[in-house]
Design an enzyme around this catalytic site. Structure first.
Site, PDB file in Angstrom:
ATOM      1  N   ARG A  93      12.422  30.275   3.995  1.00 18.30           N
ATOM      2  CA  ARG A  93      13.532  29.376   3.668  1.00 18.30           C
ATOM      3  C   ARG A  93      13.425  28.776   2.269  1.00 18.30           C
ATOM      4  NH1 ARG A  93      13.202  23.671   6.468  1.00 18.30           N
ATOM      5  NH2 ARG A  93      11.079  23.031   5.927  1.00 18.30           N
ATOM      6  N   HIS A 151      18.060  28.259  11.939  1.00 20.54           N
ATOM      7  CA  HIS A 151      18.135  26.788  11.957  1.00 20.54           C
ATOM      8  C   HIS A 151      19.553  26.349  11.580  1.00 20.54           C
ATOM      9  CE1 HIS A 151      15.870  22.847  11.438  1.00 20.54           C
ATOM     10  NE2 HIS A 151      17.071  22.561  10.962  1.00 20.54           N
ATOM     11  N   GLU A 249      19.267  25.532  17.279  1.00 18.71           N
ATOM     12  CA  GLU A 249      18.639  26.704  16.681  1.00 18.71           C
ATOM     13  C   GLU A 249      18.383  27.807  17.706  1.00 18.71           C
ATOM     14  OE1 GLU A 249      15.225  25.504  14.293  1.00 18.71           O
ATOM     15  OE2 GLU A 249      15.877  23.421  14.514  1.00 18.71           O
TER      16      GLU A 249
END
EC number: 5.1.3.15
Length: 271
Positions: A93, A151, A249
């Site tokens: 990420r 997410h 998520e």
């Protein structure tokens, strides 16, 4: 925020620079999809064209800086989840992904992004398909087993008027590290960070303020994670940001992904 046009890929698809981050920007196919930062990998903001409000949430103070996870959209937690290693929730990420393929027609858009190692070996792929729905698929290509989570930050009208449906009545509370009995449907009135077993592959977020329901259909998940920081100070968010967002998520935490396995979620809007 400084924005610079880098390249026009098609009349509908442009590559722009938001501060430090290259961002493919798309508007077509029944979805207004404003940002796909090539870091994270995160679809930042999007909604069907007939929607009055965005489905996905992006922090109004997001700086789009290298080294920081984007606070909004759908960052990918990979190849680990949580704080078992550093950085928390893995490296994917906070790294740059490459736009590897795109297909655009009147009724369908498909974008693919790939993550490569320092040796230029593919580690993972994310595909995004937009029709009247949004379908996100993550595929693991690493040699070692891995955790992963999509997410997803959902844009909501008021956290006090939200009901999350289809969740089990037990969860692991990450805040106190205990298994707990919880109500279902679930309402949010405090800091929540809970891991649920994926017993039912369909959830709904009933958003009474926006008078709509966000429907999720998970594929190949073993857990769901429900998160809202409430008043807790959180990087990349304003003090009141928690009032307008909710994370649900799609995850593989305890049942690791093996080479070639995928994890996906289909998001649609009702109302």
């Amino acid at each position: 925020m400084k924005t610079t046009l880098l390249k026009t890929l098609t009349p509908e698809l442009h590559l722009v620079q938001h501060n430090d981050i290259p961002v493919p920007s798309l508007k077509t196919c029944g979805w207004n999809t404003k940002n796909f930062p090539c870091k994270g990998h995160s679809l930042s903001v999007g909604x069907p064209q007939n929607a009055k409000q965005d489905v996905l949430w992006l922090s109004e103070v997001e700086p789009f800086k290298n080294g920081n996870a984007i606070r909004g959209g759908v960052p990918i937690c990979y190849p680990w989840f949580g704080g078992v290693k550093q950085p928390a929730h893995g490296t994917a990420r906070i790294r740059l992904w490459q736009l590897s393929h795109y297909y655009i027609s009147v009724h369908k858009v498909r974008l693919e992004f790939e993550l490569f190692s320092d040796l230029n070996i593919i580690e993972a792929k994310v595909s995004m398909v937009f029709t009247d729905k949004c379908h996100l698929t993550f595929t693991h290509y690493g040699e070692e087993s891995a955790q992963a989570a999509l997410h997803t930050y959902f844009n909501i009208g008021d956290i006090n008027q939200v009901e999350v449906q289809g969740l089990p009545e037990t969860c692991f509370n990450s805040l106190n590290q205990q298994q707990e009995n919880v109500p279902s449907p679930r309402h949010i009135s405090e800091n929540v960070d809970c891991i649920y077993s994926a017993e039912n592959m369909q959830n709904q977020i009933l958003d009474k303020s926006f008078n709509r329901t966000i429907a999720l259909h998970h594929h190949n998940a073993s857990q769901f994670v429900l998160w809202n920081p409430w008043h807790k100070k959180t990087s990349g968010m304003s003090e009141t940001g928690y009032q307008k967002m909710l994370c649900l998520e799609t995850a593989r935490i305890h049942h690791l992904l093996e080479f070639g396995e995928s994890l996906s979620v289909e998001i649609s809007l009702k109302g």
